[in-house]
Structures are given as C-alpha cells and as structure tokens.
Write a protein that holds these residues in place. Structure first.
Motif, PDB file in Angstrom:
ATOM      1  N   SER A   1      34.239 -31.198 -18.318  1.00 52.76           N
ATOM      2  CA  SER A   1      33.093 -32.075 -17.489  1.00 52.76           C
ATOM      3  C   SER A   1      31.848 -31.461 -17.371  1.00 52.76           C
ATOM      4  N   ALA A   2      31.053 -32.807 -16.735  1.00 47.57           N
ATOM      5  CA  ALA A   2      29.756 -32.552 -16.964  1.00 47.57           C
ATOM      6  C   ALA A   2      29.487 -31.677 -15.586  1.00 47.57           C
TER       7      ALA A   2
ATOM      8  N   LYS B   1      25.849 -33.391  -7.850  1.00 45.92           N
ATOM      9  CA  LYS B   1      27.216 -33.456  -9.313  1.00 45.92           C
ATOM     10  C   LYS B   1      26.240 -33.923 -10.052  1.00 45.92           C
TER      11      LYS B   1
ATOM     12  N   THR C   1      26.527 -36.305 -12.932  1.00 50.85           N
ATOM     13  CA  THR C   1      27.572 -37.495 -13.551  1.00 50.85           C
ATOM     14  C   THR C   1      26.535 -38.251 -11.773  1.00 50.85           C
TER      15      THR C   1
ATOM     16  N   GLU D   1      29.158 -34.495 -19.225  1.00 48.84           N
ATOM     17  CA  GLU D   1      30.519 -33.807 -20.227  1.00 48.84           C
ATOM     18  C   GLU D   1      28.997 -33.765 -22.073  1.00 48.84           C
TER      19      GLU D   1
ATOM     20  N   PHE E   1      36.058 -37.083 -20.590  1.00 50.82           N
ATOM     21  CA  PHE E   1      35.122 -38.671 -19.760  1.00 50.82           C
ATOM     22  C   PHE E   1      35.172 -40.156 -21.096  1.00 50.82           C
TER      23      PHE E   1
ATOM     24  N   ARG F   1      35.713 -42.613 -12.328  1.00 49.95           N
ATOM     25  CA  ARG F   1      35.124 -41.683 -12.247  1.00 49.95           C
ATOM     26  C   ARG F   1      36.460 -39.962 -12.086  1.00 49.95           C
ATOM     27  N   GLY F   2      36.218 -39.123 -12.260  1.00 50.08           N
ATOM     28  CA  GLY F   2      36.971 -37.934 -12.682  1.00 50.08           C
ATOM     29  C   GLY F   2      37.609 -37.570 -13.861  1.00 50.08           C
ATOM     30  N   GLY F   3      37.637 -38.827 -14.868  1.00 46.16           N
ATOM     31  CA  GLY F   3      37.829 -38.846 -16.341  1.00 46.16           C
ATOM     32  C   GLY F   3      38.338 -37.683 -16.745  1.00 46.16           C
ATOM     33  N   SER F   4      37.555 -36.759 -16.592  1.00 44.09           N
ATOM     34  CA  SER F   4      37.961 -36.106 -17.733  1.00 44.09           C
ATOM     35  C   SER F   4      39.536 -34.953 -17.877  1.00 44.09           C
ATOM     36  N   ASP F   5      39.914 -35.054 -16.666  1.00 45.51           N
ATOM     37  CA  ASP F   5      41.268 -34.538 -16.477  1.00 45.51           C
ATOM     38  C   ASP F   5      42.100 -35.423 -17.837  1.00 45.51           C
TER      39      ASP F   5
HETATM   40  N1  ASP Z   1      32.035 -36.500 -14.556  1.00 41.92           N
HETATM   41  C1  ASP Z   1      32.884 -37.106 -14.224  1.00 41.92           C
HETATM   42  C2  ASP Z   1      32.574 -37.827 -13.100  1.00 41.92           C
HETATM   43  O1  ASP Z   1      32.074 -37.079 -11.787  1.00 41.92           O
HETATM   44  C3  ASP Z   1      34.399 -37.190 -14.713  1.00 41.92           C
HETATM   45  C4  ASP Z   1      34.801 -35.813 -14.665  1.00 41.92           C
HETATM   46  O2  ASP Z   1      34.018 -34.757 -13.620  1.00 41.92           O
HETATM   47  O3  ASP Z   1      36.259 -35.569 -14.177  1.00 41.92           O
HETATM   48  O4  ASP Z   1      33.268 -38.684 -12.190  1.00 41.92           O
END
Ligand code: ASP
Length: 448
Positions: free
Chosen positions: A36-37, A47, A49, A120, A182, A196-200
């Motif tokens: 992730s970032a 964050k 991002t 990222e 991501f 958002r949160g897409g590194s998963d």
């Molecule tokens: N950096 C991106 C976010 O904050 C993706 C991630 O962290 O999974 O949404």
C-alpha cells in the motif's frame, strides 16, 4: 509460494519497513509482495493517498499547492534517508508525481487516478531497493509488467480475466517481486485505480494469478474480531472464518479487509491469512472455504451507518406487474445504486448508501416516483444504520432471529427493517444510527 500484502500502517515509515523486511526475509516462500501507500504514523497523521488526492484537487482548482507537494515528497524522502536507499529512487518518485500533476491539467479523471497511484508505486520502489540493500534479490514490478489488466472505470476498476494467465508467468521470475497495489492498466494502456483500500484487491488478484498456496495480508491487528473493538471492549478473536462470512462482514463495516478482495482468492481456493506486522509470530485469522469448527452459529456482528431507507407504499402493489422494475429503473436513470430492497404486499423499501442519494437529488427522485408510479406514500429516512449478524451455520440453526430480536428489545431499540438474504449467511437489521452502539453491545452479549 506465498503472496504477501502489507497495508498502509505496515509501510508508514522506515521502522515499519524494517519490520516488513524481516518478515519477508524470514520465509523463503514469500515470493510476491504487494504494498500500500504509506499510511498514518499516528492517529492525527494523514495517509499519503489522502495527501495525494488533496494535491490533485489543488492542481485542478487553484494551481498546485506547494505545501502539499512538499509534504508528499517528504513522506518518501524521510523513509529513503532513514533506510539509506539511493537518492535516484526519490527522483523517480518525484518524476511520477510531476507527470501526474501535468496530466491533471488536461484530463482530470486520468490525472486523479495517476496521482493516487503514486503512493503505492513509491513504496514498492523503496522496498525493493531496500531489500536489495539487505542482500535479498528483489525487483520492482509495475502492474503493467505484472499483467494486471482492469476495466476502464476510474477509481473503481474491476480486474479482467486475462490478467490471471499473465500473472502466472511471474512464478518463473527470479528473486522477490515487489508490486504496488491499488492500480492496474486497461487494454488501452491507461492507468486506473481500484476503489479506496484497493491494495487488498491487488494482493488477492496476484495470489490467484500466481496460484499461491497462501495469501498473507499484513495489517496492524492481531486478528479479525467478531465485532468492532471500538464498540465492544476486547471482543472475541476469530481464528477462522469462511470467504462468504468475511465478504458479508467486510461489506458491513469490518474494515480489516476490502470486501471486493475475496473473490479472486476464493475462486482459486487460496486461503487468506490476516496477520499483524507488529506481531508477526501471532496466529492471525484464517479465511478458508470450509466452515471451521466453532462454538455457536454466529461468526460475527458487523455494523455500519450512513444508509437511507426509501420507502414507498401503494395499495395492490403485489398485482401491479413491473412496479419493482420501474422503481429501480428510476434509480438507475438517476445513477443511484442500491444495496437491498426488502418488500411487502403493498410496500417496498430500497436501502441506499447516503452518498448515492445526496440531498440535492432527493427531490428529483421523489417527484419522479410520485409522478411515474402513483404511489400512496413515499418517505425518505436518513440516518439509518445496518447491523448484520453473520454465520454460515445459521441456516441450520433455530432461534437466531428470536435471540436477536430479544437483544434489541433488551436494549429498548426499535427495529425499522429486517432482511435475511436467501443465502442465509446473514441476517440484517435496520435501525436508527443513534442506537447503533447500544444495539451492537446488546447483540454481542446475546451471542457471545
Ligand atoms: N492507498 C489506497 C487507499 O488509501 C489503497 C490501499 O491502501 O489499499 O485507499
């Protein structure tokens, strides 16, 4: 062979990246690393991002904000200084950000995704350089090179099936591969990010494509808890749960794992393990296909606020062919996606996330429904919360609903809506947002 993903808090600064390095070095099977970032270093931090998004918006609105630009660069520069990684990595990161800022001036959608991806991308470049410095052969692999192909939906891409075969060839590559999470590329070669949160999601796609034996997802908690630990003090830890349970729980407020990230791993039956970067020796939580042994039938209680209940009633609705379709079509034409639509004989509710129906759209939607469907009543209730009781075994159990209803009664909370999905993996209750925490605590007492 394992695919490992490290979340924002795991790569927030140099000391976290040192822990990450130890984790990678301690197991030879950890072949592909998705990052992730840099996330928050402490609770008041921002964050990377979010900084990048603010920087992108400044370029569009009033010209590049130098303070934000410097803050972003400093996040990476401080890590590079502390890890004593080559300055050329910082130059490459700056070049990426500058290019994204340029693109923003002519193409706001593409530019926004490009700038969001810099977080990222920067982490992956730094980590790969640092692993080499620590004598572990490693390569930065851009998602394009990795073969991550996605649909052209800026900020909400979906993976294309062609990706998986391409990713499989990564197995032959030498060394440890570090891939930024991501984002991916369209068939036309455009960079597009996931939600958002897409590194998963990237981690899961890479694990599925490479046919890993395990997808490890490192975060900052020891395990998944059966209920939000901000609401219930020291709740029960979940040792194992199924993909379907995790999908339902993360959809309704469990923020440990992106709700869209399970499908690729699930399709390939790759177990997922959620672990803590700050306590890598801990067992973590396993997400698997078969229902694990557990006490009771309920795996967890999820909760989320920010829902709207759009309620309509019309006498003899049950005999009016096409009523439901026409109601949903109005929403479709207004660009609103809905979450659930429980119905009765003469009435129907449509549950919508609040951001889908902003106040300025409310009147238009209401007018259209009144004029086009001739309904008897229409109400739009905001401030609604959803509580979901999740557990695969619930479909065989008797008395779950009654136990839940008793818990709501004990807390003196009125239930506005009940919905049990046909899968019977979950049961959902709509209540007023103000009652959310009390309701969750009462349900926790009843089930755990
Ligand atoms: N950096 C991106 C976010 O904050 C993706 C991630 O962290 O999974 O949404």
């Amino acid at each position: 062979m394992k695919v490992v993903k490290f979340g924002g808090s795991s790569v927030a600064d140099a000391s976290q990246l040192r822990k990450v390095t130890e984790i990678i070095k301690s197991d030879e099977e950890r072949k592909a690393i998705v990052v992730s970032a840099p996330g928050k270093r402490h609770s008041d931090d921002t964050k990377t991002t979010d900084l990048l998004i603010a920087l992108g918006e400044s370029v569009q609105v009033s010209g590049q904000n130098e303070d934000l630009y410097n803050q972003v660069v400093e996040r990476f520069a401080s890590i590079i200084r502390e890890l004593e990684v080559s300055e050329s990595v910082l130059e490459k990161i700056k070049q990426n950000i500058d290019q994204a800022c340029d693109l923003l001036k002519t193409d706001s959608k593409r530019g926004m995704d490009a700038i969001k991806s810099c977080g990222e991308d920067g982490t992956a470049r730094i980590l790969s350089a640092y692993l080499n410095k620590r004598e572990l052969e490693s390569y930065y692999v851009n998602p394009k090179e990795a073969g991550i192909l996605v649909s052209d939906e800026p900020g909400g891409a979906l993976v294309l099936d062609e990706s998986f075969e391409r990713l499989y060839t990564l197995r032959e590559r030498q060394g440890v591969l570090v891939i930024p999470g991501f984002f991916g590329y369209t068939l036309q070669d455009e960079l597009v990010t996931f939600s958002r949160g897409g590194s998963d999601i990237t981690g899961s796609i890479v694990a599925a494509g490479m046919k890993a034996s395990l997808y490890e997802n490192f975060t900052d908690v020891d395990s998944v808890y059966c209920v939000n630990p901000m609401i219930v003090d020291q709740p029960k830890e979940l040792k194992a749960l199924t993909y379907r349970e995790m999908r339902e729980l993360s959809y309704a407020g469990f923020s440990v794992f992106h709700d869209e990230a399970l499908i690729p791993a699930f399709k390939e039956k790759i177990p997922v393990c959620i672990k803590n970067t700050n306590n890598p020796g801990g067992e973590g939580t396993m997400i698997v296909s078969d229902l694990p042994e557990r006490e009771g039938y309920v795996a967890g209680i999820a909760s989320d606020s920010g829902f709207i209940n759009l309620y309509v009633s019309k006498y003899l609705m049950n005999r009016e062919i096409g009523f439901g379709r026409r109601l949903l079509q109005i929403l479709e034409e207004e660009g609103i996606s809905f979450e659930h639509a429980p119905s009765g004989i003469d009435d129907m509710s449509v549950i919508i996330r609040e951001h889908q129906l902003p106040l300025e759209k409310e009147e238009i939607v209401k007018e259209r429904i009144i004029n086009e469907l001739n309904v008897d009543t229409i109400t739009i209730e905001r401030d609604m919360a959803m509580i979901m009781i999740v557990g695969e075994g619930m479909n065989e159990a008797v008395g779950i609903a009654s136990k839940a209803a008793t818990a709501f009664r004990d807390a003196n909370i009125n239930i506005d809506m009940i919905n049990q999905g046909s899968s019977e993996v979950s049961m959902m209750f709509g209540i007023n947002s103000a009652d959310l925490e009390e309701a969750v605590r009462s349900l926790y007492r009843a089930f755990f």
